[in-house]
Design an enzyme around this catalytic site. Structure first.
Site, PDB file in Angstrom:
ATOM      1  N   TYR A 159       0.832  -1.207   0.000  1.00  0.00           N
ATOM      2  CA  TYR A 159       0.000   0.000   0.000  1.00  0.00           C
ATOM      3  C   TYR A 159       0.868   1.259   0.000  1.00  0.00           C
ATOM      4  CZ  TYR A 159      -3.667   3.282   1.449  1.00  0.00           C
ATOM      5  OH  TYR A 159      -4.548   4.342   1.524  1.00  0.00           O
ATOM      6  N   GLY A 221      -0.981   1.433  23.532  1.00  0.00           N
ATOM      7  CA  GLY A 221      -2.065   2.377  23.322  1.00  0.00           C
ATOM      8  C   GLY A 221      -1.622   3.823  23.354  1.00  0.00           C
TER       9      GLY A 221
END
Length: 337
Positions: A159, A221
Site C-alpha cells: 500500500y 495504546g
C-alpha cells in the site's frame, strides 16, 4: 487541540460537469458522490466492490444524474468525463494485505489507466494519496516536504509504496504531458459508511463497544493518530480539485491536526457508547507508525481549509450510524466480506 474556526464558507462547485469517481461506492467515495450530486453534477461511480458496497450508494441509484458501473481500474476504462477523482484502492491493512500484488496493481496500473484517460480527455484528475507515504515518520507533524520513512519490503509496503509510485506517475504525467493533476494526502478519516470489518481503529472500537466485546489496544495504546471526519475531508478534496490556477497541484495534506493517543480514543468511545467493554492489549503490528499528525499549513494557505468537526462530535455521529447498522440487515451483507 486549538479551537477550530467554523466560519469558512463551503467550496462552491460550478455546475454542469460530468465527473468520474473511482472507488465511488467506498466509504469516502460514496460521500464524495453524494456531495457532487448535491452540487448539480453528473456522477459516474466506478467500483469493483472489493471493499466498497452497493449499499453505500443505494440511496443515489434513482438520482437522474448518477450512474453506477462495476469496473476494476487495473483495466482500461473508456468513458467521456470532465474530471476524475481517483479513489480506487483498499485502504485498510486487513484488506490491502489480503492480496498485496493486486493492491500494488490497483495503485500503479490504476493510476496509469486513469492518467491515460485524463490525458485523452484533457481532464483534470485528482489522486487520493495517503499519509502512509510518510511511513513511520521521523518528522512530526508531517509536512508535505517530508520524504518519509517507509519499509519497502514490509507487510504494509504494498500500500505505502504503491501510493508513492502513484504520486510519481501523476507528477511524471504533469511534467511530460502538462496534465492538470491534483494530489491529496489523506490522513485518518472516519464517519458513517466505514466498512465494519476493515480493522480500522475507529470502526473497531465502536463495534466492539456497541456489542460489549473487549476493546483491543495494540501495543501500549500510547501511539497517536489524528482523526478527520469524512465531511471535512470531502470539503478539502473538492477545494483542492477546484482550486485555480491549475498549477496548484499538491501534494496537500488533508486531515485533522488534533492528535490523540489510541488509548484516549478508546476511552472516549466507551464514554459515548456507555459500554462496559474491557480494554485488552495485543502486540503492535509490524511497521505500525508510532505517530501520525498532519501539518495542514498548505491546506490553510492554498485552500482556505481546515477541519470544523471535533472528534467527540464526529464520533457521536459515527456511533449512531453503527448502532443503526448493527440492527439492520446490512450487517449480514458485510459479514460475508
Amino acid at each position: 487541540m486549538n479551537e477550530i474556526n467554523r466560519s469558512f464558507t463551503p467550496a462552491v462547485i460550478s455546475s454542469n460537469r460530468r465527473i468520474l469517481v473511482t472507488g465511488g461506492s467506498g466509504f469516502i467515495g460514496s460521500h464524495l458522490c453524494e456531495r457532487l450530486l448535491d452540487a448539480g453534477h453528473e456522477v459516474l461511480c466506478v467500483d469493483n466492490f472489493f471493499t466498497g458496497a452497493r449499499a453505500n450508494v443505494a440511496h443515489l441509484l434513482d438520482h437522474r444524474n448518477f450512474e453506477l458501473m462495476r469496473h476494476d481500474v487495473t483495466m482500461p476504462l473508456y468513458v467521456e468525463v470532465d474530471e476524475i477523482y481517483n479513489l480506487a484502492c483498499p485502504a485498510s491493512p486487513i484488506h490491502y494485505q489480503r492480496d498485496p500484488t493486486q493492491t500494488i496493481k490497483t495503485s500503479v496500473h490504476g493510476a496509469i489507466n486513469m492518467l491515460g484517460l485524463a490525458k485523452r480527455l484533457n481532464a483534470k484528475i485528482l489522486q487520493s494519496s495517503t499519509s502512509e507515504v510518510y511511513g513511520d515518520p521521523q518528522v512530526h507533524p508531517q509536512p508535505e516536504s517530508y520524504w518519509g520513512n517507509v519499509n519497502p519490503i514490509g507487510p504494509r509496503a504494498c500500500y505505502d509504496e504503491g501510493k508513492r509510485c502513484a504520486e510519481t506517475l501523476f507528477f511524471a504525467y504533469r511534467m511530460q504531458h502538462d496534465l492538470p493533476i491534483k494530489v491529496m494526502r489523506i490522513f485518518n478519516t472516519y464517519g458513517p459508511r466505514m466498512h465494519p470489518n476493515d480493522g480500522r481503529v475507529v470502526s473497531n472500537f465502536i463495534i466492539q463497544a456497541l456489542t460489549n466485546q473487549p476493546i483491543t489496544l495494540f501495543g501500549d495504546g500510547e501511539q497517536t493518530r489524528s482523526f478527520c471526519y469524512v465531511d471535512d475531508l470531502v470539503e478539502g478534496m473538492i477545494r483542492l480539485m477546484d482550486r485555480t490556477p491549475d498549477s496548484v497541484t499538491g501534494p496537500v495534506n488533508i486531515g485533522n491536526p488534533g492528535e490523540f493517543t489510541i488509548r484516549a480514543l478508546a476511552e472516549t468511545v466507551l464514554e459515548l457508547t456507555g459500554s462496559r467493554s474491557a480494554l485488552v492489549r495485543r502486540p503492535l503490528p509490524v511497521d505500525d507508525p508510532r505517530q501520525r499528525r498532519p501539518d495542514i499549513s498548505l491546506a490553510k494557505s492554498l485552500l482556505n481549509w481546515e477541519p470544523t468537526i471535533e472528534l467527540r462530535e464526529g464520533l457521536a455521529k459515527t456511533i449512531a450510524y453503527f448502532d443503526a447498522f448493527l440492527a439492520s440487515a446490512q450487517a449480514e451483507v458485510y459479514a460475508a466480506h
